[in-house]
Design a protein around this motif. Sequence first.
Motif: not given
Length: 181
Positions: A79-80, A155-160
């Motif tokens: 991922x990194x 790589x990342x995750x969107x925050x609500x």
Amino acid sequence: MSSIEDLTPGVWNVDPSHSTVAFVARHLMVSKVRGHFTKFTGTLTIAENPLQSKVEASVDIDSLTTNDESRDAHLRSADFFDLEKNPTMTLVSTGLEEKGRDKYLMHTDLTVNGTTRPVDFDLEFIGVSKDPWGGTRAGFSAETDVSRKDWGLEWNVALETGGVLVGDKVKLEFEIEAVKA
């Protein structure tokens, strides 16, 4: 007070016991996570004209630490940094420009994940000093901001609430003490 002209031409080796290769990235858009590498090597080849000197360095990705084993394992994963395919990252200088008293712009090629990109570092020459063991040492500080996406670290995750888990901008910070060979 010493100046860069006080550097004796020849090879200077980075002393990893008295140097730091570190990074800072945003987490959850509200805090900064700091990390560093514990294993690295570097050579400064100082020319008669210090502005024509050369820097070469290599960093062992497996030595990455952020003081959180789970996060460190994730950073070493595909991922990194993808440690299995790319166990090191390298830096090679391509030029040096004077920007003021003891301030320079160091042009480099930085290779991460098998991708090489040009990166400019703000470099400060700290000074030259004799050590108690008969050696001569020189100190430098260098830093820059890079986009991790330039090396495929996406790589990342969107925050609500908006934003992302890991910021794109990463600050690279080097504190280097080199010993004349």
